[in-house]
Design an enzyme around this catalytic site. Structure first.
Site, PDB file in Angstrom:
ATOM      1  N   ARG A  50      13.304 -39.313   0.045  1.00 17.21           N
ATOM      2  CA  ARG A  50      14.285 -38.239  -0.322  1.00 17.21           C
ATOM      3  C   ARG A  50      13.646 -37.355  -1.642  1.00 17.21           C
ATOM      4  O   ARG A  50      13.871 -36.193  -1.691  1.00 17.21           O
ATOM      5  CB  ARG A  50      15.693 -38.704  -0.550  1.00 17.21           C
ATOM      6  CG  ARG A  50      16.646 -37.567  -1.049  1.00 17.21           C
ATOM      7  CD  ARG A  50      18.205 -37.678  -0.511  1.00 17.21           C
ATOM      8  NE  ARG A  50      18.334 -39.007  -0.488  1.00 17.21           N
ATOM      9  CZ  ARG A  50      19.088 -39.826  -1.489  1.00 17.21           C
ATOM     10  NH1 ARG A  50      19.015 -39.408  -2.461  1.00 17.21           N
ATOM     11  NH2 ARG A  50      19.272 -41.173  -1.330  1.00 17.21           N
ATOM     12  N   TYR A  56      22.468 -11.985  -4.761  1.00 22.86           N
ATOM     13  CA  TYR A  56      22.408 -12.528  -3.315  1.00 22.86           C
ATOM     14  C   TYR A  56      23.914 -12.754  -2.892  1.00 22.86           C
ATOM     15  O   TYR A  56      24.556 -13.982  -3.595  1.00 22.86           O
ATOM     16  CB  TYR A  56      21.410 -13.412  -3.346  1.00 22.86           C
ATOM     17  CG  TYR A  56      21.263 -14.006  -1.899  1.00 22.86           C
ATOM     18  CD1 TYR A  56      20.598 -13.229  -0.794  1.00 22.86           C
ATOM     19  CD2 TYR A  56      21.685 -15.466  -1.591  1.00 22.86           C
ATOM     20  CE1 TYR A  56      20.583 -13.858   0.347  1.00 22.86           C
ATOM     21  CE2 TYR A  56      21.491 -16.148  -0.271  1.00 22.86           C
ATOM     22  CZ  TYR A  56      20.842 -15.176   0.656  1.00 22.86           C
ATOM     23  OH  TYR A  56      20.865 -15.583   1.937  1.00 22.86           O
ATOM     24  N   ASP A  98      16.573 -15.303  -9.838  1.00 21.60           N
ATOM     25  CA  ASP A  98      16.306 -15.464  -8.601  1.00 21.60           C
ATOM     26  C   ASP A  98      14.870 -14.234  -8.349  1.00 21.60           C
ATOM     27  O   ASP A  98      15.240 -13.310  -8.500  1.00 21.60           O
ATOM     28  CB  ASP A  98      17.317 -15.104  -7.519  1.00 21.60           C
ATOM     29  CG  ASP A  98      16.889 -15.218  -5.885  1.00 21.60           C
ATOM     30  OD1 ASP A  98      15.517 -14.877  -5.747  1.00 21.60           O
ATOM     31  OD2 ASP A  98      17.905 -15.211  -5.045  1.00 21.60           O
ATOM     32  N   LYS A 145      11.148 -16.741   2.796  1.00 20.64           N
ATOM     33  CA  LYS A 145      10.825 -15.350   2.786  1.00 20.64           C
ATOM     34  C   LYS A 145       9.178 -15.298   2.854  1.00 20.64           C
ATOM     35  O   LYS A 145       8.712 -15.469   3.714  1.00 20.64           O
ATOM     36  CB  LYS A 145      11.461 -14.402   1.754  1.00 20.64           C
ATOM     37  CG  LYS A 145      12.827 -14.791   1.346  1.00 20.64           C
ATOM     38  CD  LYS A 145      13.723 -14.161   2.880  1.00 20.64           C
ATOM     39  CE  LYS A 145      15.077 -14.458   2.743  1.00 20.64           C
ATOM     40  NZ  LYS A 145      16.106 -14.368   1.721  1.00 20.64           N
TER      41      LYS A 145
HETATM   42  C1  LIG Z   1      17.345 -15.094   1.573  1.00 21.41           C
HETATM   43  C2  LIG Z   1      17.650 -15.095   0.096  1.00 21.41           C
HETATM   44  C3  LIG Z   1      18.019 -16.294  -0.692  1.00 21.41           C
HETATM   45  C4  LIG Z   1      18.211 -17.751   0.275  1.00 21.41           C
HETATM   46  O1  LIG Z   1      17.296 -18.201   0.901  1.00 21.41           O
HETATM   47  P1  LIG Z   1      17.724 -19.129   1.917  1.00 21.41           P
HETATM   48  O2  LIG Z   1      16.408 -19.665   2.496  1.00 21.41           O
HETATM   49  O3  LIG Z   1      18.111 -18.137   3.184  1.00 21.41           O
HETATM   50  O4  LIG Z   1      18.727 -20.054   1.780  1.00 21.41           O
HETATM   51  C5  LIG Z   1      18.286 -16.413  -2.113  1.00 21.41           C
HETATM   52  N1  LIG Z   1      17.975 -15.320  -2.787  1.00 21.41           N
HETATM   53  C6  LIG Z   1      17.643 -13.969  -2.246  1.00 21.41           C
HETATM   54  C7  LIG Z   1      17.206 -12.927  -2.920  1.00 21.41           C
HETATM   55  C8  LIG Z   1      17.554 -13.988  -0.816  1.00 21.41           C
HETATM   56  O5  LIG Z   1      16.977 -12.842  -0.247  1.00 21.41           O
END
Ligand SMILES: *Cc1c(COP(=O)(O)O)cnc(C)c1O
Length: 393
Positions: free
Chosen positions: A59, A112, A184, A209
């Protein structure tokens, strides 16, 4: 590799790899593990004291997880990184690492959406209050500090509406009060913005992404300074987080080509944005890389490039049936959540449902992700979409 002296493209290509420790094989192998055996009680006890610094239990990560974490930490200039099962999980753990009941956090209005829901849901239930602030506030953020404010969260540019934040000004105000900052950085990572160099405590990235880059893996990464590592790592542990080894492998594989992909996404995105700016249906293009964008000066000062994600605002008199007619017939632009893969996407976005500090009063918003297809083919697809829109008005 001595990462301090290496440039971004080199780190993206080499960090977190040690071929000669594995028969010269270029990529790190995938280790599947839950149990890790120890020959002696002394070894077992050493592992138990050291659970974040060696392989001790599945883990907490295997050598595959550590390879990804080491690579992203080096690329982003962090002390250590932590891999998560999703980008959202990394956002939540970064916040939970620093707050307790009775605290207050500041979160940009353009955050987000699921992070907003986490603040108004989970955090509120456990006694942590959130104020959503105008993302365009710079040093003025200090006026929102309360005696119990613990953390300032940032996201630049913002989700759906792409407001740029004055990161150094906000970080300076937070530091002056001893507050933690979490950003973020999904939009620009892993190439175009390095927030830890500006004093941010934790950078979270939805690796789903651009790091994964192929629309087939969920993954998040929190990159930490030395002081922020243990609080975030502990929050990850307390929530039972685990990033699967095959997914870490795919994230590492995607990472190696992220620099070339991002530059192409940037070029395609800017070209589409400039073409869309001239369309009579479009009131405004939300893309900080355009000189007309209100956030352009901040973007130029702090970022070295733009990814392929941006939005357009349609004129207010364009109604839903016409927009639906456009979107229903798209050939190359797919419709769906997420972004950062090789393919182009288009999505009706609804900032008016999410904003509370600065209500959204402009027209309908479409979010676009510029993929790696031929630019002329993408423009032709949009052109035909606008023709369907016109026919349905
Ligand atoms: C997609 C996204 C997230 C979350 O990511 P996931 O892998 O879908 O949980 C967080 N912040 C931003 C800016 C995003 O575009």
């Amino acid at each position: 590799m001595r990462s301090k002296s290496k440039k971004a493209d080199t780190l993206i290509t080499h960090a977190g790899r040690d071929p000669y420790a594995n028969f010269g094989v270029v990529n790190p192998p995938v280790y599947h593990a839950s149990t890790i055996l120890h020959r002696t009680v002394a070894d077992l006890e050493k592992a138990q004291r050291n659970r974040y610094n060696q392989v001790t239990y599945g883990r907490y990560g295997t050598p595959t997880t550590f390879a990804l974490e080491e690579a992203v930490a080096a690329i982003e200039g962090g002390h250590r990184a932590i891999a998560f099962c999703s980008g959202a999980a990394s956002c939540y753990a970064a916040i939970l690492g620093f707050v307790r009941a009775g605290d207050h956090v500041l979160v940009p209005d353009s955050v987000y959406g699921p992070v907003r829901a986490f603040c108004t849901g989970f955090l509120a239930r456990f006694g942590v209050a959130t104020t959503f602030y105008d993302p365009r506030l710079g040093a003025g953020i200090a006026e929102l500090f309360q005696s119990n404010t613990r953390l300032v969260y940032l996201e630049s540019p913002g989700s759906l509406t792409f407001e740029m934040q004055d990161v150094p000004a906000i970080v300076a105000a937070a530091k002056a009060r001893g507050l933690r900052t979490v950003i973020d950085n999904t939009w620009a990572a892993p190439l175009f913005f390095k927030p830890l160099a500006l004093g941010v405590d934790v950078e979270v990235i939805a690796a789903t992404k651009y790091i994964v880059g192929h629309s087939d893996v969920m993954m998040g990464i929190a990159v930490c300074t030395e002081e922020s590592f243990l609080p975030v790592r502990t929050a990850a542990t307390e929530m039972g987080n685990h990033a699967a080894p095959d997914d870490c492998y795919l994230a590492l594989r995607g990472l190696r080509t992220a620099a070339v992909r991002l530059r192409q996404h940037q070029a395609q995105g800017l070209a589409l944005a400039r073409w869309l700016e001239k369309r009579p249906e479009v009131a405004r293009v939300l893309h900080p890389g355009l000189p007309e964008d209100p956030g352009h000066a901040l973007w130029r000062r702090d970022f070295t490039g733009a990814s392929g994600l941006f939005a357009i605002v349609l004129h207010r008199d364009i109604a839903k049936p016409a927009i639906d007619a456009m979107l229903d017939g798209m050939e190359l632009f797919g419709m769906g959540a997420s972004w950062g893969g090789f393919e182009s996407l288009i999505l009706p976005a609804h900032p008016e449902r999410l904003r509370t500090a600065v209500p959204w009063t402009e027209g309908a918003v479409l979010r676009l992700h510029a993929g790696l297809e031929d630019l002329g083919d993408l423009i032709a697809d949009l052109e035909q979409g606008f023709a369907r829109l016109a026919a349905a008005r």
